[in-house]
Write a protein that holds these residues in place. Structure first.
Motif, PDB file in Angstrom:
ATOM      1  N   ARG A 238      29.899  50.891  27.279  1.00  0.00           N
ATOM      2  CA  ARG A 238      28.349  51.016  26.940  1.00  0.00           C
ATOM      3  C   ARG A 238      27.596  51.850  28.040  1.00  0.00           C
ATOM      4  O   ARG A 238      26.674  51.321  28.273  1.00  0.00           O
ATOM      5  CB  ARG A 238      27.958  49.576  26.669  1.00  0.00           C
ATOM      6  CG  ARG A 238      28.543  49.030  25.677  1.00  0.00           C
ATOM      7  CD  ARG A 238      27.779  47.493  25.357  1.00  0.00           C
ATOM      8  NE  ARG A 238      28.754  46.351  24.750  1.00  0.00           N
ATOM      9  CZ  ARG A 238      29.533  45.723  25.271  1.00  0.00           C
ATOM     10  NH1 ARG A 238      29.736  45.682  26.516  1.00  0.00           N
ATOM     11  NH2 ARG A 238      30.185  44.861  24.456  1.00  0.00           N
TER      12      ARG A 238
ATOM     13  N   ARG B 282      23.349  41.489  14.863  1.00  0.00           N
ATOM     14  CA  ARG B 282      24.776  42.029  14.671  1.00  0.00           C
ATOM     15  C   ARG B 282      25.036  42.839  13.637  1.00  0.00           C
ATOM     16  O   ARG B 282      25.632  43.813  13.554  1.00  0.00           O
ATOM     17  CB  ARG B 282      25.306  40.322  14.241  1.00  0.00           C
ATOM     18  CG  ARG B 282      25.526  39.559  15.444  1.00  0.00           C
ATOM     19  CD  ARG B 282      26.324  38.154  15.180  1.00  0.00           C
ATOM     20  NE  ARG B 282      27.724  38.377  15.332  1.00  0.00           N
ATOM     21  CZ  ARG B 282      28.481  38.618  16.364  1.00  0.00           C
ATOM     22  NH1 ARG B 282      27.786  38.443  17.448  1.00  0.00           N
ATOM     23  NH2 ARG B 282      29.686  38.911  16.407  1.00  0.00           N
TER      24      ARG B 282
ATOM     25  N   PHE C 215      33.346  48.646  18.269  1.00  0.00           N
ATOM     26  CA  PHE C 215      32.021  47.688  17.947  1.00  0.00           C
ATOM     27  C   PHE C 215      31.785  47.453  16.614  1.00  0.00           C
ATOM     28  O   PHE C 215      30.840  46.638  16.264  1.00  0.00           O
ATOM     29  CB  PHE C 215      30.794  48.670  18.676  1.00  0.00           C
ATOM     30  CG  PHE C 215      30.885  48.667  20.141  1.00  0.00           C
ATOM     31  CD1 PHE C 215      31.096  47.691  20.979  1.00  0.00           C
ATOM     32  CD2 PHE C 215      31.072  50.043  20.800  1.00  0.00           C
ATOM     33  CE1 PHE C 215      30.999  47.993  22.421  1.00  0.00           C
ATOM     34  CE2 PHE C 215      31.290  50.120  22.119  1.00  0.00           C
ATOM     35  CZ  PHE C 215      31.349  49.104  22.806  1.00  0.00           C
TER      36      PHE C 215
ATOM     37  N   ARG D 241      35.100  42.091  18.314  1.00  0.00           N
ATOM     38  CA  ARG D 241      34.220  40.919  18.655  1.00  0.00           C
ATOM     39  C   ARG D 241      32.905  41.211  19.185  1.00  0.00           C
ATOM     40  O   ARG D 241      31.901  40.690  19.204  1.00  0.00           O
ATOM     41  CB  ARG D 241      35.061  39.762  19.369  1.00  0.00           C
ATOM     42  CG  ARG D 241      36.042  38.963  18.523  1.00  0.00           C
ATOM     43  CD  ARG D 241      36.630  38.139  19.382  1.00  0.00           C
ATOM     44  NE  ARG D 241      38.197  38.376  19.390  1.00  0.00           N
ATOM     45  CZ  ARG D 241      38.881  38.114  20.556  1.00  0.00           C
ATOM     46  NH1 ARG D 241      38.614  37.266  21.350  1.00  0.00           N
ATOM     47  NH2 ARG D 241      39.894  38.591  20.707  1.00  0.00           N
ATOM     48  N   GLU D 242      32.991  42.198  20.162  1.00  0.00           N
ATOM     49  CA  GLU D 242      32.032  42.576  21.057  1.00  0.00           C
ATOM     50  C   GLU D 242      30.975  43.547  20.138  1.00  0.00           C
ATOM     51  O   GLU D 242      31.336  44.245  19.340  1.00  0.00           O
ATOM     52  CB  GLU D 242      32.357  43.448  22.219  1.00  0.00           C
ATOM     53  CG  GLU D 242      33.260  42.590  23.040  1.00  0.00           C
ATOM     54  CD  GLU D 242      33.523  43.145  24.537  1.00  0.00           C
ATOM     55  OE1 GLU D 242      32.717  44.227  24.714  1.00  0.00           O
ATOM     56  OE2 GLU D 242      34.633  43.082  25.012  1.00  0.00           O
TER      57      GLU D 242
ATOM     58  N   SER E 196      23.575  44.288  23.582  1.00  0.00           N
ATOM     59  CA  SER E 196      23.419  42.913  24.322  1.00  0.00           C
ATOM     60  C   SER E 196      22.423  42.120  23.552  1.00  0.00           C
ATOM     61  O   SER E 196      22.676  40.998  23.630  1.00  0.00           O
ATOM     62  CB  SER E 196      23.729  43.211  25.753  1.00  0.00           C
ATOM     63  OG  SER E 196      22.398  43.486  25.906  1.00  0.00           O
TER      64      SER E 196
END
Length: 168
Positions: free
Chosen positions: A70, A88, A152, A156-157, A161
């Motif tokens: 990132r 999300r 991404f 899961r990530e 953020s």
């Protein structure tokens, strides 16, 4: 499958290491070139050309690693203000758009490499250098960035953020 993922991750890490070494080379080459000019000596032609090549390779080899970490530039002001569920969806949508763009650029880069090979193109400044050796960086770099962005999208990530500001 884990072995394949580890192998892939190792390749991306190795590419980042090569990019870092090229960054050091750029510093050395620029200092030597400036020093030679200040001493009244004409710098070597290959010195200038190698820095141009290093800029291209450094960018394309290091970019997939930066995406994974990132480390690319993005602003989280908007995503930080969104509720978790919406964030999300937005984050995965942005990552999906990045995958599409990188995949398209990888395809166009591959077409460019094919054209260079078909025409037998050479870069003929300081020395004869097959042009495909330069342009191969585009499909490789953008293709691996597409893979990293897809992590991404499907992993899961999230890419974002949800925290605005600097967090280093």
């Amino acid at each position: 499958m884990r072995l394949l993922i580890r192998l892939y991750d190792g390749i991306v890490d190795l590419m980042a290491l090569v990019a870092a070494i090229m960054l050091v080379w750029l510093m050395v080459a620029i200092v030597v070139s400036v020093g030679m000019r200040n001493a009244g000596i004409q710098p070597f032609a290959w010195l200038f050309t190698s820095t141009e090549y290093a800029l291209l390779y450094m960018t394309m080899l290091g970019a997939p690693w930066l995406v994974r970490r990132r480390g690319h530039v993005h602003i989280e002001l908007l995503t930080a203000a969104l509720p978790e569920g919406v964030r999300r969806i937005v984050s995965r949508g942005i990552a999906a758009a990045c995958v599409a763009i990188c995949a398209y650029l990888a395809l166009k880069g591959f077409e460019l490499v094919q054209t260079n090979l078909a025409r037998n193109d050479f870069d003929v400044r300081a020395y004869f250098f097959p042009r495909w050796l330069l342009t191969i960086a585009f499909p490789v770099g953008f293709g691996l960035m597409a893979i990293e962005f897809s992590r991404f999208v499907f992993g899961r990530e999230l890419m974002h953020s949800g925290e605005a500001g600097i967090h280093e």
